[in-house]
Design a protein around this motif. Sequence first.
Motif, PDB file in Angstrom:
ATOM      1  N   LEU A 100       0.834  -1.209   0.000  1.00  0.00           N
ATOM      2  CA  LEU A 100       0.000   0.000   0.000  1.00  0.00           C
ATOM      3  C   LEU A 100       0.863   1.251   0.000  1.00  0.00           C
ATOM      4  O   LEU A 100       0.587   2.225  -0.712  1.00  0.00           O
ATOM      5  N   ARG A 101       1.918   1.233   0.796  1.00  0.00           N
ATOM      6  CA  ARG A 101       2.805   2.397   0.861  1.00  0.00           C
ATOM      7  C   ARG A 101       3.526   2.607  -0.455  1.00  0.00           C
ATOM      8  O   ARG A 101       3.665   3.737  -0.941  1.00  0.00           O
ATOM      9  N   LEU A 102       4.018   1.520  -1.053  1.00  0.00           N
ATOM     10  CA  LEU A 102       4.719   1.626  -2.329  1.00  0.00           C
ATOM     11  C   LEU A 102       3.794   2.154  -3.416  1.00  0.00           C
ATOM     12  O   LEU A 102       4.177   3.027  -4.210  1.00  0.00           O
ATOM     13  N   GLN A 103       2.571   1.623  -3.492  1.00  0.00           N
ATOM     14  CA  GLN A 103       1.630   2.088  -4.516  1.00  0.00           C
ATOM     15  C   GLN A 103       1.341   3.566  -4.354  1.00  0.00           C
ATOM     16  O   GLN A 103       1.200   4.286  -5.351  1.00  0.00           O
ATOM     17  N   ARG A 104       1.268   4.014  -3.113  1.00  0.00           N
ATOM     18  CA  ARG A 104       1.030   5.439  -2.897  1.00  0.00           C
ATOM     19  C   ARG A 104       2.231   6.265  -3.367  1.00  0.00           C
ATOM     20  O   ARG A 104       2.074   7.323  -3.976  1.00  0.00           O
ATOM     21  N   GLN A 105       3.440   5.776  -3.085  1.00  0.00           N
ATOM     22  CA  GLN A 105       4.636   6.488  -3.550  1.00  0.00           C
ATOM     23  C   GLN A 105       4.650   6.594  -5.073  1.00  0.00           C
ATOM     24  O   GLN A 105       5.217   7.533  -5.638  1.00  0.00           O
ATOM     25  N   LEU A 106       4.024   5.631  -5.736  1.00  0.00           N
ATOM     26  CA  LEU A 106       3.970   5.619  -7.201  1.00  0.00           C
ATOM     27  C   LEU A 106       2.687   6.257  -7.726  1.00  0.00           C
ATOM     28  O   LEU A 106       2.222   5.936  -8.827  1.00  0.00           O
ATOM     29  N   GLY A 107       2.126   7.147  -6.933  1.00  0.00           N
ATOM     30  CA  GLY A 107       0.982   7.923  -7.403  1.00  0.00           C
ATOM     31  C   GLY A 107      -0.304   7.135  -7.506  1.00  0.00           C
ATOM     32  O   GLY A 107      -1.187   7.497  -8.291  1.00  0.00           O
ATOM     33  N   GLY A 108      -0.419   6.060  -6.721  1.00  0.00           N
ATOM     34  CA  GLY A 108      -1.642   5.261  -6.755  1.00  0.00           C
ATOM     35  C   GLY A 108      -1.606   4.131  -7.754  1.00  0.00           C
ATOM     36  O   GLY A 108      -2.660   3.565  -8.103  1.00  0.00           O
ATOM     37  N   ALA A 109      -0.421   3.767  -8.237  1.00  0.00           N
ATOM     38  CA  ALA A 109      -0.314   2.650  -9.183  1.00  0.00           C
ATOM     39  C   ALA A 109      -0.896   1.378  -8.577  1.00  0.00           C
ATOM     40  O   ALA A 109      -0.745   1.125  -7.381  1.00  0.00           O
ATOM     41  N   ASP A 110      -1.554   0.573  -9.398  1.00  0.00           N
ATOM     42  CA  ASP A 110      -2.135  -0.694  -8.949  1.00  0.00           C
ATOM     43  C   ASP A 110      -1.165  -1.823  -9.299  1.00  0.00           C
ATOM     44  O   ASP A 110      -1.047  -2.233 -10.451  1.00  0.00           O
ATOM     45  N   LEU A 111      -0.471  -2.337  -8.277  1.00  0.00           N
ATOM     46  CA  LEU A 111       0.483  -3.421  -8.482  1.00  0.00           C
ATOM     47  C   LEU A 111      -0.022  -4.724  -7.876  1.00  0.00           C
ATOM     48  O   LEU A 111       0.745  -5.664  -7.678  1.00  0.00           O
ATOM     49  N   SER A 112      -1.319  -4.792  -7.593  1.00  0.00           N
ATOM     50  CA  SER A 112      -1.883  -5.959  -6.913  1.00  0.00           C
ATOM     51  C   SER A 112      -1.770  -7.225  -7.741  1.00  0.00           C
ATOM     52  O   SER A 112      -1.769  -8.335  -7.194  1.00  0.00           O
ATOM     53  N   GLY A 113      -1.662  -7.098  -9.040  1.00  0.00           N
ATOM     54  CA  GLY A 113      -1.553  -8.278  -9.894  1.00  0.00           C
ATOM     55  C   GLY A 113      -0.132  -8.727 -10.158  1.00  0.00           C
ATOM     56  O   GLY A 113       0.092  -9.693 -10.885  1.00  0.00           O
ATOM     57  N   ALA A 144       6.368  12.755 -13.603  1.00  0.00           N
ATOM     58  CA  ALA A 144       5.948  14.144 -13.825  1.00  0.00           C
ATOM     59  C   ALA A 144       4.435  14.307 -13.733  1.00  0.00           C
ATOM     60  O   ALA A 144       3.941  15.425 -13.553  1.00  0.00           O
ATOM     61  N   THR A 145       3.707  13.196 -13.858  1.00  0.00           N
ATOM     62  CA  THR A 145       2.241  13.266 -13.775  1.00  0.00           C
ATOM     63  C   THR A 145       1.728  12.968 -12.373  1.00  0.00           C
ATOM     64  O   THR A 145       0.526  13.044 -12.128  1.00  0.00           O
ATOM     65  N   VAL A 146       2.622  12.622 -11.464  1.00  0.00           N
ATOM     66  CA  VAL A 146       2.230  12.263 -10.099  1.00  0.00           C
ATOM     67  C   VAL A 146       2.053  13.528  -9.280  1.00  0.00           C
ATOM     68  O   VAL A 146       2.914  14.419  -9.307  1.00  0.00           O
ATOM     69  N   ASN A 147       0.973  13.612  -8.528  1.00  0.00           N
ATOM     70  CA  ASN A 147       0.687  14.827  -7.768  1.00  0.00           C
ATOM     71  C   ASN A 147       1.106  14.721  -6.307  1.00  0.00           C
ATOM     72  O   ASN A 147       0.648  15.462  -5.467  1.00  0.00           O
ATOM     73  N   ILE A 148       2.001  13.764  -6.007  1.00  0.00           N
ATOM     74  CA  ILE A 148       2.526  13.718  -4.647  1.00  0.00           C
ATOM     75  C   ILE A 148       4.038  13.948  -4.734  1.00  0.00           C
ATOM     76  O   ILE A 148       4.468  14.968  -5.242  1.00  0.00           O
ATOM     77  N   ARG A 149       4.849  13.014  -4.236  1.00  0.00           N
ATOM     78  CA  ARG A 149       6.301  13.227  -4.259  1.00  0.00           C
ATOM     79  C   ARG A 149       6.869  12.694  -5.572  1.00  0.00           C
ATOM     80  O   ARG A 149       7.179  11.514  -5.700  1.00  0.00           O
ATOM     81  N   GLN A 150       7.030  13.583  -6.532  1.00  0.00           N
ATOM     82  CA  GLN A 150       7.463  13.164  -7.854  1.00  0.00           C
ATOM     83  C   GLN A 150       8.854  12.535  -7.820  1.00  0.00           C
ATOM     84  O   GLN A 150       9.110  11.548  -8.511  1.00  0.00           O
TER      85      GLN A 150
END
Length: 444
Positions: free
Chosen positions: A295-308, A324-330
């Motif tokens: 969950l933490r990693l996905q958030r660092q990646l801007g909400g990427a879904d890596l569940s699969g 550059a498209t991530v609105n948190i810590r780019q």
Amino acid sequence: MSRDQLVLSLILGGVGGAWTRPDSRAEEAFSLGLARDVAREAERAALHALFVADGVTLDRKQIGDRPYAHLEPLTLFSALAALTERIGFIATASTTYSEPYNLARQVASLDLISGGRAAWNVVTSSAGQENFGGGPLPDHTWRYGRAAEFVEVATALWDSWDDDAIVVDRERRVWAEQDRVHPIDHVGEHFTVAGPLNLPRTPQGRPVLVQAGSSEDGKELGTRYADVIFTAQQSLRGARAFYRDVKARVAALGRDPEQVLVLPGTSVVIGDTHDEAVATKRALDGRVDLDAGLLRLQRQLGGADLSGVGLDEVPPEHLLPDPATVNIRQSRAQVFRDLAVHEGWTLRRLIELEVGSSGHRQVVGTVGEVADELESWFRGEAADGFVLLPSSIPQGLHDVTRRLVPELRRRGIFRDEYEGTTLRDNLGLPRPAPARARSALVSA
């Protein structure tokens, strides 16, 4: 590089799953006693500062993973200031969820209480909007625009008193000269602040400014205002490029590059032998909650879904967003994306890095091997020093203060004792004059 000795600061708090060790003192996570013991041990080793990387939100989904938050850093450091003498205090505070007058006053108060040992780590925050009015997280560029104006206002407030404003003239019944205390009359896009601050100039002139962020917006903010830049770098080559870029930008702004310090975050795991250190690292990784870490990693990646993605598979590039498209810590999204795409890191390794060091570089080996790595970065113009993340508390802290520091001293790249009484003294940074005094010198 003219410096011949490292700057070393220490993250206050444990990392990863190390809190599950029997000796972790995890029950004391919110106590003054544990923080006091860490601060005093770090001070005995003459480390430059303690650093709290704070946040303003709590993710209930991850609360079981680790002691999730910290005592509010300005409050904590005010207490620690009375229990220490020389070590500095780097408190993180948000420009998105604070107001410049209040924060300038709080940080100045810490500087006065501590005798000149305060620093403010300027962050724009990548979370917390639900606690400050709701709505979406403000845009990355907007946050940095607000941050730049915020720092301008805070600096003007710290400079609103002349150094000689307080006269304590009992015969004239004048405590401070009115014409030496100045309004700032700031009217900008984000703030309207009349000033002056209701505190005098502090022992350091103004507190040390630290900036944490390596995106383009972050580098613009840091090179314009900061005394110290905290960054996450994974390779010597990348760190050198970042270092050169920062120093060149600082020089282009008319600032002295030697007075802006670049400190990469670094987690160290030390053993009597290399194999022992590797085994310790594996044991620490074995304590990681992989589900919470994902969950933490996905958030660092801007909400990427890596569940699969399987734990021992490399996340495919198409699942990893353009930073550059991530609105948190780019910049942190860039770190994880590069490790997956260019270094072939598996999902498990990425999670272990996120949980174990928040994406900062990890160095594992004997004390000599760890010192070799730090020295090579320092002498190779990739860093002016490091913000160290102990692998555990208390053992990882002991490894830093009782093993690594003596080895760095033996090599002549870390000091034996503090040089001065203020954080600026000990960082080798000059005490800035108020803006009015600087303007007068230029005019003359």
